[in-house]
Design an enzyme around this catalytic site. Sequence first.
Site, PDB file in Angstrom:
ATOM      1  N   HIS A 121      78.868  57.904 -32.217  1.00  0.00           N
ATOM      2  CA  HIS A 121      77.937  57.694 -33.332  1.00  0.00           C
ATOM      3  C   HIS A 121      78.660  58.185 -34.594  1.00  0.00           C
ATOM      4  O   HIS A 121      79.458  59.128 -34.526  1.00  0.00           O
ATOM      5  CB  HIS A 121      76.703  58.556 -33.050  1.00  0.00           C
ATOM      6  CG  HIS A 121      75.551  58.370 -33.969  1.00  0.00           C
ATOM      7  ND1 HIS A 121      75.528  58.891 -35.240  1.00  0.00           N
ATOM      8  CD2 HIS A 121      74.351  57.759 -33.790  1.00  0.00           C
ATOM      9  CE1 HIS A 121      74.355  58.595 -35.801  1.00  0.00           C
ATOM     10  NE2 HIS A 121      73.624  57.908 -34.948  1.00  0.00           N
ATOM     11  N   ASP A 198      78.239  65.621 -27.726  1.00  0.00           N
ATOM     12  CA  ASP A 198      77.084  65.105 -28.459  1.00  0.00           C
ATOM     13  C   ASP A 198      76.096  64.614 -27.403  1.00  0.00           C
ATOM     14  O   ASP A 198      76.293  63.558 -26.797  1.00  0.00           O
ATOM     15  CB  ASP A 198      77.557  63.979 -29.383  1.00  0.00           C
ATOM     16  CG  ASP A 198      76.394  63.232 -30.032  1.00  0.00           C
ATOM     17  OD1 ASP A 198      75.231  63.456 -29.637  1.00  0.00           O
ATOM     18  OD2 ASP A 198      76.661  62.408 -30.923  1.00  0.00           O
ATOM     19  N   GLN A 201      71.831  61.379 -26.872  1.00  0.00           N
ATOM     20  CA  GLN A 201      71.260  60.316 -26.029  1.00  0.00           C
ATOM     21  C   GLN A 201      71.092  60.747 -24.585  1.00  0.00           C
ATOM     22  O   GLN A 201      70.516  60.002 -23.788  1.00  0.00           O
ATOM     23  CB  GLN A 201      72.144  59.065 -26.080  1.00  0.00           C
ATOM     24  CG  GLN A 201      72.152  58.356 -27.414  1.00  0.00           C
ATOM     25  CD  GLN A 201      70.804  57.768 -27.789  1.00  0.00           C
ATOM     26  OE1 GLN A 201      69.992  57.421 -26.927  1.00  0.00           O
ATOM     27  NE2 GLN A 201      70.538  57.668 -29.080  1.00  0.00           N
ATOM     28  N   LYS A 224      64.428  62.771 -30.174  1.00  0.00           N
ATOM     29  CA  LYS A 224      64.700  61.731 -29.179  1.00  0.00           C
ATOM     30  C   LYS A 224      64.197  62.142 -27.800  1.00  0.00           C
ATOM     31  O   LYS A 224      64.319  61.383 -26.841  1.00  0.00           O
ATOM     32  CB  LYS A 224      66.203  61.427 -29.142  1.00  0.00           C
ATOM     33  CG  LYS A 224      66.682  60.747 -30.430  1.00  0.00           C
ATOM     34  CD  LYS A 224      68.158  60.443 -30.458  1.00  0.00           C
ATOM     35  CE  LYS A 224      68.511  59.785 -31.786  1.00  0.00           C
ATOM     36  NZ  LYS A 224      69.952  59.578 -31.969  1.00  0.00           N
ATOM     37  N   CYS A 361      74.895  52.694 -35.981  1.00  0.00           N
ATOM     38  CA  CYS A 361      75.724  53.812 -36.456  1.00  0.00           C
ATOM     39  C   CYS A 361      76.977  53.973 -35.596  1.00  0.00           C
ATOM     40  O   CYS A 361      77.428  55.086 -35.343  1.00  0.00           O
ATOM     41  CB  CYS A 361      74.954  55.132 -36.476  1.00  0.00           C
ATOM     42  SG  CYS A 361      73.537  55.114 -37.549  1.00  0.00           S
TER      43      CYS A 361
HETATM   44  C1  LIG Z   1      70.841  59.870 -32.860  1.00  0.00           C
HETATM   45  C2  LIG Z   1      72.212  60.285 -32.575  1.00  0.00           C
HETATM   46  C3  LIG Z   1      72.893  61.195 -33.394  1.00  0.00           C
HETATM   47  C4  LIG Z   1      72.300  61.723 -34.661  1.00  0.00           C
HETATM   48  O1  LIG Z   1      71.125  62.432 -34.418  1.00  0.00           O
HETATM   49  P1  LIG Z   1      70.221  62.919 -35.651  1.00  0.00           P
HETATM   50  O2  LIG Z   1      68.937  63.303 -34.990  1.00  0.00           O
HETATM   51  O3  LIG Z   1      70.064  61.731 -36.570  1.00  0.00           O
HETATM   52  O4  LIG Z   1      70.932  64.046 -36.293  1.00  0.00           O
HETATM   53  C5  LIG Z   1      74.157  61.575 -33.024  1.00  0.00           C
HETATM   54  N1  LIG Z   1      74.740  61.105 -31.924  1.00  0.00           N
HETATM   55  C6  LIG Z   1      74.133  60.237 -31.104  1.00  0.00           C
HETATM   56  C7  LIG Z   1      74.834  59.781 -29.870  1.00  0.00           C
HETATM   57  C8  LIG Z   1      72.852  59.791 -31.413  1.00  0.00           C
HETATM   58  O5  LIG Z   1      72.253  58.920 -30.602  1.00  0.00           O
END
Ligand SMILES: *Cc1c(COP(=O)(O)O)cnc(C)c1O
Length: 403
Positions: A121, A198, A201, A224, A361
């Site tokens: 992302h 990260d 997801q 999320k 993104c």
């Molecule tokens: C949504 C997402 C982000 C960013 O998350 P925010 O809540 O907008 O800070 C970063 N990495 C991944 C893989 C995402 O799906």
Amino acid sequence: MLDIQKIRADFPILSEKVNGKPLVYFDNGATSQKPQVVIDAIAKYYQEINANIHRGVHTLSQLATDAYEISRVKIQHHINAKFSHEVLFTSGTTHGINLVTNGFASILKPGDEVIVSSLEHHSNIVPWQMLCEKTGATLKVIPMNEEGELIIEAYDALLSEKTKVVTVNHISNALGIINPIKYMIEKAHAVGAAVLIDGAQAVPHLKPDVQDLDCDFYAFSGHKMCGPTGTGILYGKEEWLNKLPPYQGGGEMIKEVTFEKTTYADLPHKFEAGTPNIAGGIVLGTAVDYLNHIGFHNIHQHETHLLQHATKRLLEIEGLKIYGTGNKASVVSFNIDGIHPYDIGSIIDKLGIAVRTGHHCAQPIMNFFCIPGTIRASFSFYNTKEEIDIMVEAIKKAKAMLS
Ligand SMILES: *Cc1c(COP(=O)(O)O)cnc(C)c1O
């Protein structure tokens, strides 16, 4: 087996109509919907215990502080962190990643290398580019293949004693691919590099075990995973959090302030300057309880069925191509020959169906496949096979209109 209708009744928005049609919400990768317990807990906080935390001697301040710290411990146990002070409240994944890259600005030197994956992302690309620009370190990228998977032999070849940080998502937001992070962490540690995962997801679909993974940092967002927007967590190993300098200066993050010198507070407060999103932090704990009550084993089982059903049904449509066919979570990213994803997305929106269209993104992935974007349907445990059938019929209709 989950009683999906009973679960759906927990989410008031799922019985809303959009454009006159029952909502079919398949944009869970962008944000999840919220159950009534989460919505109620926000109001309850403001109605009953609202006060600033860690400051007052008065009763409400104590109650708010206790609720906030109980939530921290709840999340510590959820991700199996060793200490609760390794769990930092943030405003989301983006905040957590920037906290780490800011810290590494005082550690990296010219010639050092940072490895990112091509499945990231933008929020796990841009902060590292900014860090490399600032420090003279070099950004290296793990390539991907046609199945949307990282080429692991290429990753192995990139690692060297120059590698200082490796950053990779647990699950790709654009394609849903699950990365072999345990292996990648082990390999990075073998050359002495730190690893940030990260997990934005991953946390809606599984329960990460940060000690078993042995990652140095794990960042995720609350919104999320059924929690409020503007909430998130950065897990960091104690030794790393002690090593990194604070991100922001302000109240609550200090031990002692004079104009000559300020000393910083102990973890986790060193990284939590200012009044945080108190209600959000507390209610993120409520969301975690809710998900655990449903059970991640059940979530996985149901979402696997949804993914299989959607894949089978979508492939009935002539000219439809799915991107990302490796080991993945309940996400289908696809295009139809000769039709722009935006056009399909707009038409099915009129039929009450929410999907994401565009580059998600993750422009480097779109560049790899030479496409402007995809249509992404991302499923949650509260979605049903019947909703997938509604989407498939709507896409067929849109396709007929557009071709
Ligand atoms: C949504 C997402 C982000 C960013 O998350 P925010 O809540 O907008 O800070 C970063 N990495 C991944 C893989 C995402 O799906």
